[in-house]
Write a protein that holds these residues in place. Sequence first.
Motif, PDB file in Angstrom:
ATOM      1  N   ILE A  22       0.831  -1.208   0.000  1.00 28.42           N
ATOM      2  CA  ILE A  22       0.000   0.000   0.000  1.00 28.42           C
ATOM      3  C   ILE A  22       0.865   1.258   0.000  1.00 28.42           C
ATOM      4  O   ILE A  22       0.631   2.188  -0.784  1.00 28.42           O
ATOM      5  CB  ILE A  22      -0.956  -0.008   1.208  1.00 28.42           C
ATOM      6  N   PHE A  23       1.871   1.301   0.857  1.00 25.99           N
ATOM      7  CA  PHE A  23       2.707   2.505   0.939  1.00 25.99           C
ATOM      8  C   PHE A  23       3.487   2.756  -0.353  1.00 25.99           C
ATOM      9  O   PHE A  23       3.440   3.869  -0.903  1.00 25.99           O
ATOM     10  CB  PHE A  23       3.663   2.393   2.129  1.00 25.99           C
ATOM     11  N   GLY A  26       1.090   3.749  -3.073  1.00 29.12           N
ATOM     12  CA  GLY A  26       0.579   5.096  -2.788  1.00 29.12           C
ATOM     13  C   GLY A  26       1.569   6.177  -3.176  1.00 29.12           C
ATOM     14  O   GLY A  26       1.181   7.213  -3.738  1.00 29.12           O
ATOM     15  N   VAL A  27       2.851   5.944  -2.898  1.00 28.36           N
ATOM     16  CA  VAL A  27       3.886   6.909  -3.278  1.00 28.36           C
ATOM     17  C   VAL A  27       3.977   7.033  -4.796  1.00 28.36           C
ATOM     18  O   VAL A  27       4.047   8.140  -5.350  1.00 28.36           O
ATOM     19  CB  VAL A  27       5.254   6.499  -2.689  1.00 28.36           C
ATOM     20  N   ALA A  29       1.622   6.365  -7.000  1.00 27.51           N
ATOM     21  CA  ALA A  29       0.418   7.019  -7.502  1.00 27.51           C
ATOM     22  C   ALA A  29       0.472   8.520  -7.265  1.00 27.51           C
ATOM     23  O   ALA A  29       0.096   9.319  -8.140  1.00 27.51           O
ATOM     24  CB  ALA A  29      -0.814   6.421  -6.822  1.00 27.51           C
ATOM     25  N   THR A  30       0.958   8.921  -6.102  1.00 29.92           N
ATOM     26  CA  THR A  30       1.061  10.358  -5.799  1.00 29.92           C
ATOM     27  C   THR A  30       2.046  11.042  -6.730  1.00 29.92           C
ATOM     28  O   THR A  30       1.766  12.114  -7.286  1.00 29.92           O
ATOM     29  CB  THR A  30       1.504  10.552  -4.333  1.00 29.92           C
TER      30      THR A  30
END
Length: 268
Positions: A22-23, A26-27, A29-30
């Motif tokens: 997830i982390f 998420g990075v 995607a950001t």
Amino acid sequence: MKNLVNTLFVLPTAILFALFFIFPVGVLATKSFVGETGFTFENYTAIITNARYRTALWNSLWLSVTVTLVTLIIACIIAFFLARNEFKGKNLYMTLITFPVSLPGVVVGFMIIILFGSTGVIPMITRSWFGTGYGAWAYTIRGIFFAYLYFSVPKTIMTIYGSAVEFDIRLEEAARTVGANEQQAIFKVVIPTLMPAILSAASIAFCTSMSAFGTAFTLANQFEIIPILMYTEYTNNFNLTIASAMAIFIGVVCVALTMFARTLLEKE
């Protein structure tokens, strides 16, 4: 007590999943939505509008589709044969077939170079026979096609073989009793019954070819595909935003295909 045991079992898994999936996702995607002016979709649109990125994407897509189709043809034939025939040395034969699965992608790439490099086995043999070396495909799109095929076929065989062994032969016999010939029984009974396994195998083969890096890194010197271009953009140009967009794009394509295959399976 039972709730405590469940918590002790689930909590580490959840922590590892959050930390290692997830982390990082998420990075990525950001970062993929970051532009010079802030939030933007230009990193994703560049994959289509930029000629270099578009060519790499097209190479990845048609290469993955071609590998998947050829893999299914070869794997289905071998899996059906193994499921319906017993012969001496069958276990050894199946062991040899599955052996490529254990090889790293870079090793597979080097094997293709040994076979199809400019001084490889195939060009040297054809040069001695015909005076001209043929088959020097190692660093072309053909070379990576054979490399992907090399490690896709064993996985697909094992996926289909399990279902082919469990197939109820009485269904095929029933089709023949009502007038179906051998080909009709295979295409109207056997293949539709095994379609869930075939679709699962196709999904795995496509996603593996779409995202494979080690083999492509060894062989992709005369062309570009998305995984190699993503690596190049990050390491050589330090263009983290476009590299992140490519990573997310590959992930979305593979997840969408897997979900599509599962949807079809649920309708079976």
